[in-house]
Motif scaffolding. Sequence first.
Motif, PDB file in Angstrom:
ATOM      1  N   TYR A 124       0.822  -1.208   0.000  1.00 16.11           N
ATOM      2  CA  TYR A 124       0.000   0.000   0.000  1.00 16.11           C
ATOM      3  C   TYR A 124       0.862   1.267   0.000  1.00 16.11           C
ATOM      4  O   TYR A 124       0.502   2.264  -0.616  1.00 16.11           O
ATOM      5  CB  TYR A 124      -0.961  -0.025   1.193  1.00 16.11           C
ATOM      6  N   ARG A 127       1.919   1.818  -3.530  1.00 14.56           N
ATOM      7  CA  ARG A 127       0.822   2.378  -4.334  1.00 14.56           C
ATOM      8  C   ARG A 127       0.713   3.887  -4.152  1.00 14.56           C
ATOM      9  O   ARG A 127       0.279   4.600  -5.046  1.00 14.56           O
ATOM     10  CB  ARG A 127      -0.524   1.741  -3.949  1.00 14.56           C
ATOM     11  N   ALA A 154      -4.201  -4.191  -9.111  1.00 12.69           N
ATOM     12  CA  ALA A 154      -5.084  -3.393  -8.258  1.00 12.69           C
ATOM     13  C   ALA A 154      -6.226  -2.833  -9.097  1.00 12.69           C
ATOM     14  O   ALA A 154      -6.053  -2.527 -10.277  1.00 12.69           O
ATOM     15  CB  ALA A 154      -4.298  -2.252  -7.620  1.00 12.69           C
ATOM     16  N   ASP A 160       1.412   4.514  -8.390  1.00 10.18           N
ATOM     17  CA  ASP A 160       2.179   3.520  -9.134  1.00 10.18           C
ATOM     18  C   ASP A 160       1.475   3.022 -10.399  1.00 10.18           C
ATOM     19  O   ASP A 160       2.103   2.483 -11.289  1.00 10.18           O
ATOM     20  CB  ASP A 160       2.560   2.329  -8.242  1.00 10.18           C
TER      21      ASP A 160
END
Length: 171
Positions: A124, A127, A154, A160
């Motif tokens: 996370y 991301r 995702a 990202d």
Amino acid sequence: MVKTPHIVKLDRSSGQYEVIANHWLRVAEGCDDAIPAHTLLPLKEWLERRDELLDRADVGIWFAPDDEPEALGADAARLSMIAVDFPAFTDGRGFSIGRLLRERYGFEGELRAVGDVFKDTMYYLKRCGFDAFEVRADKDVHEAAKGLNDFSDAYQGAVDQPLPLFRRRSA
């Protein structure tokens, strides 16, 4: 002063990571006159000494959870290193700070997560734009690094991967 022996460093373009030696020292309060190379200063201290430090690539800053990225503003794009402190697993403000630094303020240097960082948070953090991770001292840094690849894809867009899955599928 805080310095962990190793960090996980992610290559954002390839998605590959490696465990490397940590050369940066994070200070909790301001330094006296001379600031040594590879020092991370609190945001407040850096702002007070902005004019003398802005062009030093060997000095970075770190954000506390209640610091606002707006205080740094466009200067973020000129820095080579910013760390964001995660004092507890339950404190998610650092995720927002990281994303704002990347998306709104154009920060392209090393964005490091420090504090309560471990395997379950790594994916996370990636991301949200983090590419370096100081893993908690009580956790295995190599095992924690595996968390960067916990998921193969995702649904939502993020730093990202800006396009959500439904847009990528329709393209």
